[in-house]
Scaffold this motif. Structure first.
Motif, PDB file in Angstrom:
ATOM      1  N   ALA A  79      22.349  63.365  42.720  1.00  0.00           N
ATOM      2  CA  ALA A  79      22.820  62.494  43.667  1.00  0.00           C
ATOM      3  C   ALA A  79      21.378  62.087  44.276  1.00  0.00           C
ATOM      4  N   MET A  80      21.423  60.597  44.844  1.00  0.00           N
ATOM      5  CA  MET A  80      20.234  60.001  45.228  1.00  0.00           C
ATOM      6  C   MET A  80      20.426  59.543  46.656  1.00  0.00           C
ATOM      7  N   VAL A  81      19.479  59.764  47.481  1.00  0.00           N
ATOM      8  CA  VAL A  81      19.561  59.452  49.091  1.00  0.00           C
ATOM      9  C   VAL A  81      18.324  58.462  49.063  1.00  0.00           C
ATOM     10  N   PHE A  82      18.518  57.110  49.634  1.00  0.00           N
ATOM     11  CA  PHE A  82      17.615  56.120  49.540  1.00  0.00           C
ATOM     12  C   PHE A  82      17.053  56.195  50.787  1.00  0.00           C
ATOM     13  N   GLN A  83      16.027  55.239  51.093  1.00  0.00           N
ATOM     14  CA  GLN A  83      15.209  54.980  52.236  1.00  0.00           C
ATOM     15  C   GLN A  83      16.118  54.073  52.923  1.00  0.00           C
ATOM     16  N   ASN A  84      16.906  53.221  52.531  1.00  0.00           N
ATOM     17  CA  ASN A  84      17.633  52.404  53.484  1.00  0.00           C
ATOM     18  C   ASN A  84      19.166  52.799  53.657  1.00  0.00           C
ATOM     19  N   TYR A  85      19.602  53.996  53.137  1.00  0.00           N
ATOM     20  CA  TYR A  85      20.548  54.517  53.445  1.00  0.00           C
ATOM     21  C   TYR A  85      21.590  54.153  52.282  1.00  0.00           C
ATOM     22  N   ALA A  86      21.771  52.693  52.039  1.00  0.00           N
ATOM     23  CA  ALA A  86      22.739  52.071  51.164  1.00  0.00           C
ATOM     24  C   ALA A  86      24.216  52.395  51.335  1.00  0.00           C
ATOM     25  N   LYS A 152      28.369  67.797  44.875  1.00  0.00           N
ATOM     26  CA  LYS A 152      28.041  68.807  44.499  1.00  0.00           C
ATOM     27  C   LYS A 152      27.212  68.605  42.951  1.00  0.00           C
ATOM     28  N   PRO A 153      26.025  67.865  43.065  1.00  0.00           N
ATOM     29  CA  PRO A 153      25.390  67.651  41.923  1.00  0.00           C
ATOM     30  C   PRO A 153      24.390  68.666  41.519  1.00  0.00           C
ATOM     31  N   LEU A 154      24.060  68.681  40.367  1.00  0.00           N
ATOM     32  CA  LEU A 154      23.023  69.508  39.835  1.00  0.00           C
ATOM     33  C   LEU A 154      21.765  69.297  40.721  1.00  0.00           C
ATOM     34  N   ALA A 155      21.108  68.200  41.211  1.00  0.00           N
ATOM     35  CA  ALA A 155      20.067  68.138  41.705  1.00  0.00           C
ATOM     36  C   ALA A 155      20.006  66.969  42.866  1.00  0.00           C
ATOM     37  N   PHE A 156      19.525  67.205  43.971  1.00  0.00           N
ATOM     38  CA  PHE A 156      19.376  65.895  44.968  1.00  0.00           C
ATOM     39  C   PHE A 156      18.060  65.402  44.663  1.00  0.00           C
ATOM     40  N   LEU A 157      17.988  63.933  44.827  1.00  0.00           N
ATOM     41  CA  LEU A 157      16.540  63.096  44.599  1.00  0.00           C
ATOM     42  C   LEU A 157      16.578  62.493  46.250  1.00  0.00           C
ATOM     43  N   PHE A 158      15.594  62.493  46.808  1.00  0.00           N
ATOM     44  CA  PHE A 158      15.326  61.732  47.952  1.00  0.00           C
ATOM     45  C   PHE A 158      14.273  60.644  47.973  1.00  0.00           C
ATOM     46  N   ASP A 159      14.350  59.576  48.122  1.00  0.00           N
ATOM     47  CA  ASP A 159      13.262  58.613  48.134  1.00  0.00           C
ATOM     48  C   ASP A 159      13.192  58.160  49.486  1.00  0.00           C
ATOM     49  N   GLU A 160      11.885  58.641  50.051  1.00  0.00           N
ATOM     50  CA  GLU A 160      11.545  58.418  51.450  1.00  0.00           C
ATOM     51  C   GLU A 160      12.543  58.173  52.627  1.00  0.00           C
ATOM     52  N   PRO A 161      13.592  59.305  52.787  1.00  0.00           N
ATOM     53  CA  PRO A 161      14.782  59.051  53.510  1.00  0.00           C
ATOM     54  C   PRO A 161      14.564  58.942  54.888  1.00  0.00           C
ATOM     55  N   LEU A 162      13.192  59.643  55.283  1.00  0.00           N
ATOM     56  CA  LEU A 162      13.177  59.521  56.799  1.00  0.00           C
ATOM     57  C   LEU A 162      12.111  58.395  57.324  1.00  0.00           C
ATOM     58  N   SER A 163      11.595  57.372  56.445  1.00  0.00           N
ATOM     59  CA  SER A 163      10.576  56.593  56.710  1.00  0.00           C
ATOM     60  C   SER A 163      11.108  55.543  57.811  1.00  0.00           C
ATOM     61  N   ASN A 164      12.412  55.215  57.961  1.00  0.00           N
ATOM     62  CA  ASN A 164      12.987  54.339  58.769  1.00  0.00           C
ATOM     63  C   ASN A 164      13.091  54.915  60.111  1.00  0.00           C
TER      64      ASN A 164
END
Length: 367
Positions: A79-86, A152-164
């Motif tokens: 699962a990926m969490v993006f900078q702009n929330y999407a 409930k993924p195997l891994a979480f990926l975060f791409d600069e989630p707090l920069s905004n």
């Protein structure tokens, strides 16, 4: 939960632009790894290749015991969490969080259970029927996190989630992500350009520059034992003081000669520094390792220098002093009680047991 392994992974764009250059990383099960570096260093591209959003030019990526080079993003169980929330603006919080589960045809009762559970964890249960435009930046970020959690993924990926987010909210959300990690007990890979986020969140930090890994280690090793000048200068706030000078030897003692001042090295460094006698090097010293002599009970004249205090910057619990030796400018971080007079010379004690030395040509660490 899964181990993730990158082996000689590269990304080359059209025109021969190499964004990522032979990256080798091993992320252990339940580990929180942070990729940090300046803009354009390749950290987000590396994350997107793990996610399957960018094709790999060379190398292999393993998630668990599965080679995923040719596996589509939707089938990688991450699962990926993006900078702009999407977030989808026309959907409610519940609909945004449940959308991925609906696509995977989960039973309705299971979707409701998972969304409510994630909303409870993130403290957004009261806003489950609101739309993104009715939420603050921090609340939207929580929804984006919730959408990832429900899978409930195997891994979480975060791409600069707090920069905004603003500074106060960034600190709050950083704490929330740390709590979330402890609760979920799964693998996290987090991309940021903020070295404070990297130091506070990561079990391991990967410092990148120009598409290459400069150092991979735990936060305190990165801080105390940087592998080169770039890592030393990038990690730490305020940044490390870098002072150009030469190693000289007088009466069996080694000194660092800056031109305006000279300080003696501790004897434990003699063996490593001896080959650099007569050569130019760069000395690195953290701001907290420079003291006002007035507050040091015993100070050797051989590690005391004189410099002009140009600016005093009080920050509540501590004070930054901006100093000028006549040849170099540098910063000292001292206690709140220490307020020297501006535009006056003062005596400073350097903790020579804490200094770093870097080869002038290779910029690699000598000590």
């Amino acid at each position: 939960m899964a181990q993730i392994s990158l082996r000689d992974v590269s990304k080359v764009y059209k025109g021969g632009v190499k964004a990522v250059d032979k990256v080798n990383l091993g992320i252990e099960n339940k580990e929180f790894m942070v990729l940090v570096g300046p803009s354009g260093c390749g950290k987000s591209t590396t994350l997107r290749m793990i996610a399957g959003l960018e094709e790999i030019s060379e190398g292999k990526i393993w998630i668990g015991d599965r080679l995923v080079n040719n596996v589509p993003a939707k089938d990688r169980d991450i699962a990926m969490v993006f900078q702009n929330y999407a977030l989808y603006p026309h959907m409610t919080v519940f609909e945004n969080m449940s959308f991925g589960l609906k696509l995977r045809r989960y039973p309705k009762h299971e979707i409701i259970r998972r969304v409510n559970e994630a909303a409870e964890i993130l403290g957004i249960k009261k806003m489950i029927n609101r739309r993104p435009r009715q939420l603050s930046g921090g609340e939207r970020q929580r929804v984006a996190l919730g959408r990832a959690i429900v899978r409930k993924p195997l891994a979480f990926l975060f791409d600069e989630p707090l920069s905004n987010l603003d500074a106060k909210l960034r600190v709050q959300m950083r704490t929330e992500i740390h709590k979330l990690r402890l609760r979920l007990q799964t693998t996290f890979i987090y991309v940021t350009h903020d070295q404070t986020e990297a130091m506070t969140l990561g079990d391991k930090i990967v410092v990148m520059k120009d598409g290459k890994v400069q150092q991979c280690a735990d936060p305190m090793t990165i801080y105390d034992k940087p592998t080169n000048k770039f890592v030393a200068s990038f990690i730490g706030s305020p940044p490390i003081n870098l002072i150009e000078g030469r190693i000289i030897k007088r009466e069996r003692k080694y000194y660092f000669d800056e031109g305006k001042f000279r300080v003696k090295l501790v004897e434990e460094m003699y063996g490593v520094i001896a080959p650099y006698e007569g050569k130019d090097v760069t000395m690195g010293l953290r701001a907290e390792d420079i003291y006002d002599k007035l507050f040091v009970s015993e100070a050797s004249p051989e590690n005391t220098i004189r410099a002009a205090c140009e600016v005093v910057e009080p920050l509540g619990s501590e004070v930054y002093l901006y100093l000028n030796s006549g040849k170099h400018q540098f910063i000292a971080r001292v206690g709140a009680h220490n307020r020297p007079e501006v535009n006056r010379d003062m005596d400073l004690v350097l903790d020579m047991s804490k200094v770093h030395f870097f080869d002038r040509e290779t910029e690699n660490t000598i000590i």
